[in-house]
Design a protein around this motif. Structure first.
Motif, PDB file in Angstrom:
ATOM      1  N   MET B  98      56.327  48.044  51.956  1.00 10.50           N
ATOM      2  CA  MET B  98      55.085  48.781  52.202  1.00 10.50           C
ATOM      3  C   MET B  98      53.889  48.063  51.590  1.00 10.50           C
ATOM      4  SD  MET B  98      54.537  52.831  51.792  1.00 10.50           S
ATOM      5  CE  MET B  98      53.008  53.666  52.183  1.00 10.50           C
ATOM      6  N   PHE B 100      49.955  48.904  50.549  1.00 10.32           N
ATOM      7  CA  PHE B 100      49.191  50.108  50.248  1.00 10.32           C
ATOM      8  C   PHE B 100      47.692  49.895  50.436  1.00 10.32           C
ATOM      9  CE2 PHE B 100      53.089  50.185  47.818  1.00 10.32           C
ATOM     10  CZ  PHE B 100      53.524  51.494  47.929  1.00 10.32           C
ATOM     11  N   ASN B 104      47.808  47.991  44.829  1.00 11.02           N
ATOM     12  CA  ASN B 104      48.829  48.286  43.812  1.00 11.02           C
ATOM     13  C   ASN B 104      49.557  47.045  43.312  1.00 11.02           C
ATOM     14  OD1 ASN B 104      48.092  50.880  44.324  1.00 11.02           O
ATOM     15  ND2 ASN B 104      49.960  51.473  45.371  1.00 11.02           N
ATOM     16  N   LEU B 105      48.826  45.968  43.132  1.00  7.47           N
ATOM     17  CA  LEU B 105      49.435  44.810  42.476  1.00  7.47           C
ATOM     18  C   LEU B 105      49.665  45.142  41.009  1.00  7.47           C
ATOM     19  CD1 LEU B 105      47.437  41.796  43.965  1.00  7.47           C
ATOM     20  CD2 LEU B 105      49.689  42.645  44.620  1.00  7.47           C
ATOM     21  N   PHE B 106      50.576  44.415  40.370  1.00 12.78           N
ATOM     22  CA  PHE B 106      50.845  44.649  38.951  1.00 12.78           C
ATOM     23  C   PHE B 106      49.832  43.844  38.133  1.00 12.78           C
ATOM     24  CE2 PHE B 106      55.210  44.943  40.925  1.00 12.78           C
ATOM     25  CZ  PHE B 106      55.154  46.320  41.042  1.00 12.78           C
ATOM     26  N   GLU B 117      58.821  38.543  41.179  1.00 16.13           N
ATOM     27  CA  GLU B 117      59.551  39.363  40.214  1.00 16.13           C
ATOM     28  C   GLU B 117      60.655  40.217  40.864  1.00 16.13           C
ATOM     29  OE1 GLU B 117      59.102  38.859  37.172  1.00 16.13           O
ATOM     30  OE2 GLU B 117      60.065  40.506  36.114  1.00 16.13           O
ATOM     31  N   ALA B 118      60.281  40.972  41.899  1.00 14.67           N
ATOM     32  CA  ALA B 118      61.279  41.860  42.507  1.00 14.67           C
ATOM     33  C   ALA B 118      62.438  41.087  43.149  1.00 14.67           C
ATOM     34  CB  ALA B 118      60.610  42.802  43.511  1.00 14.67           C
ATOM     35  N   ARG B 166      53.978  39.858  48.647  1.00 13.01           N
ATOM     36  CA  ARG B 166      54.930  40.520  47.752  1.00 13.01           C
ATOM     37  C   ARG B 166      55.925  41.372  48.556  1.00 13.01           C
ATOM     38  NH1 ARG B 166      52.900  44.944  43.373  1.00 13.01           N
ATOM     39  NH2 ARG B 166      52.398  46.057  45.298  1.00 13.01           N
ATOM     40  N   ALA B 167      55.405  42.110  49.535  1.00 14.19           N
ATOM     41  CA  ALA B 167      56.291  42.947  50.354  1.00 14.19           C
ATOM     42  C   ALA B 167      57.233  42.071  51.187  1.00 14.19           C
ATOM     43  CB  ALA B 167      55.462  43.865  51.254  1.00 14.19           C
ATOM     44  N   MET B 170      60.664  40.486  49.875  1.00 12.90           N
ATOM     45  CA  MET B 170      61.900  41.276  49.838  1.00 12.90           C
ATOM     46  C   MET B 170      62.619  41.235  51.193  1.00 12.90           C
ATOM     47  SD  MET B 170      62.031  42.265  46.753  1.00 12.90           S
ATOM     48  CE  MET B 170      63.269  43.571  46.675  1.00 12.90           C
TER      49      MET B 170
END
Lengths: 230, 259
Positions: B98, B100, B104-106, B117-118, B166-167, B170
């Motif tokens: 997802m 957003f 909503n980055l860290f 990271e994930a 980032r999404a 995964m």
């Protein structure tokens, strides 16, 4: 532990100098108790804060009760309880461990509130992003939440650390030979309390000032290193 | 959908979602084929974002049935608000990603770690593998040179492109975009839409996009769904919806946004 020591009560200064080695032995005990207690409080406080946010009502409610109980009963009562009542149920801990545990338990209730405030300040979007990346709750706490709140909760944690150091003399009532207990013993032998107690007071003052200065420095250094405190 | 269409990847069957007294999705039916690019449009509060949030398991629903890749969202005998175990929800999430509205980055991680990271923690990739994957994706979104920056040092458009990378890191089958350009300054919208537009050419990736960018929706979508009051009021090809909307509510809405 005072055999072999002699003290010279001729003048306050020579008296102070002669008992300094004993007081410093007590200081190491005081520092060890505070360090062990604070380590327990840091870890257990986080565990309490996490349990309190559990999805299961029974878990969060029980945790809230335990935290409230620890917060609202005197340290001295908890200390006596751990030291005198637990052995009746077969659990006997050395005085030092009992003391560190009591300090850690009481302060974990305080630190859990600090953690909780910090955790609640983490935007919802951070949790949602972690969920979207399929992280577990433990991974989210460890990699996303705790690193973000650590600099923010540092000042509050530091204040509790100072407060805990100042509370360690309470441990002398369960025979932990900390600075306070030793100063008291010296007083009983010499009938001269003024100097040893003044020394204990001064050493606590110095400890507190050092901690405050260290915290102050951290609060200046961290933002420069790019870690925001708020 | 024609008779020889593949089995749907996502299937909402009579899903009802309420927030207290408010019904956000009302007996909602919706299917998405593998690889399909679907845009959800409609007035705010019509339930578009809720569809994405339910698919991402950020929100539970009360009634009906939802499946993704053959996995039912609610397990028989499941407990908790989601009526499913965390383990089951994580299996569902492994297929979905997802993006957003607010990125909503860290904030405490570099761009590189945000992306890598994930895959390390969740997929079990080695640091080297994950970083190689991150470098490729950052190059794809045009930010290879920003890998050591922190999110606060990037513009909104750059942050959103990192969030897309980032999404994608995964490797989801389904990628959800929840108003990805709504929080951006107008001059930064284009760079993000360009990246999403490139992704629309990926055959295997199924995309659901909630947006107010009508021209973009028309360009990239296989299908456009117009939402009103928790249901799909009208759906069809972009041409059909944008040039010849049949429902008066659709016409009204399009007239208001295309002005």
């Amino acid at each position: 532990m005072m055999y072999g020591f002699t003290w010279d009560t001729a003048t306050p200064l020579t008296y102070a100098w002669s008992i300094l080695p004993i007081i410093l032995i007590g200081l190491t005990v005081t520092l060890k108790a505070a360090a062990a207690g604070f380590a327990i409080a840091l870890v257990l406080g986080l565990v309490f804060a996490m349990l309190r946010r559990s999805r299961w009502r029974s878990v969060s409610w029980t945790t809230a009760c335990v935290v409230e109980f620890l917060r609202d009963t005197p340290l001295l009562v908890q200390l006596f309880f751990l030291y005198y009542v637990l052995p009746e149920y077969g659990l006997t801990l050395p005085a030092f461990l009992t003391g560190a545990l009591a300090l850690g338990l009481q302060y974990s209730a305080y630190t859990s509130e600090v953690y909780r405030g910090g955790i609640e300040a983490v935007p919802r979007g951070q949790w949602e992003a972690a969920t979207a990346l399929n992280m577990t709750r433990m991974q989210t706490y460890r990699d996303i939440v705790v690193p973000q709140i650590a600099p923010r909760i540092l000042p509050a944690m530091g204040n509790y650390m100072v407060a805990m150091i100042k509370e360690t003399p309470v441990l002398s009532v369960i025979t932990v030979l900390d600075m306070m207990a030793l100063a008291n013993m010296i007083g009983e032998r010499t009938f001269e309390y003024l100097v040893p107690l003044t020394m204990v007071g001064l050493i606590f003052l110095i400890l507190t000032l050092i901690c405050s200065a260290g915290l102050h420095r951290l609060q200046k250094v961290l933002p420069k290193a790019g870690i925001p405190l708020r | 959908m024609t008779d020889n269409a593949p089995a749907p990847l996502i299937q909402f069957a009579g899903v009802t979602k309420r927030f207290g007294a408010l019904t956000v999705l009302d007996d909602f039916n919706f299917e998405v084929a593998p690889g399909e690019k679907v845009t959800l449009i409609g007035p705010s509060g019509s339930g578009k974002s809720t569809v994405l949030r339910i698919l991402m398991t950020l929100e539970p629903f009360q009634e009906g049935r939802l499946t993704l890749a053959g996995l039912s969202y609610q397990e028989p005998g499941g407990t908790g608000p989601f009526k499913a175990s965390e383990r089951h929800l994580r299996e569902i999430r492994s297929h979905v990603g997802m993006v957003f509205q607010s990125f909503n980055l860290f904030p405490h991680m570099s761009v590189m770690r945000n992306v890598a990271e994930a895959p390390v923690r969740v997929l079990g990739l080695s640091r080297d593998e994950a970083q190689a994957r991150a470098v490729d994706l950052l190059a794809m979104v045009g930010l290879a040179d920003k890998k050591d920056h922190f999110p606060s040092q990037l513009s909104g458009g750059q942050q959103q492109r990192v969030a897309i990378a980032r999404a994608l890191a995964m490797r989801p089958r389904v990628l959800l975009f929840d108003e990805p350009t709504s929080a951006l300054d107008p001059q930064l919208v284009g760079e993000v839409l360009a990246v999403i537009g490139d992704l629309a050419h990926e055959h295997d990736l199924t995309m659901l996009l909630v947006t107010h960018e009508m021209r973009f929706a028309r360009e990239v979508s296989d299908r456009v769904c117009f939402f009103d009051k928790g249901r799909i009021c009208e759906q069809g090809s972009p041409e059909a919806i944008f040039t010849a909307p049949s429902h008066p509510r659709t016409r009204e809405f399009l007239a208001s946004v295309l002005r």
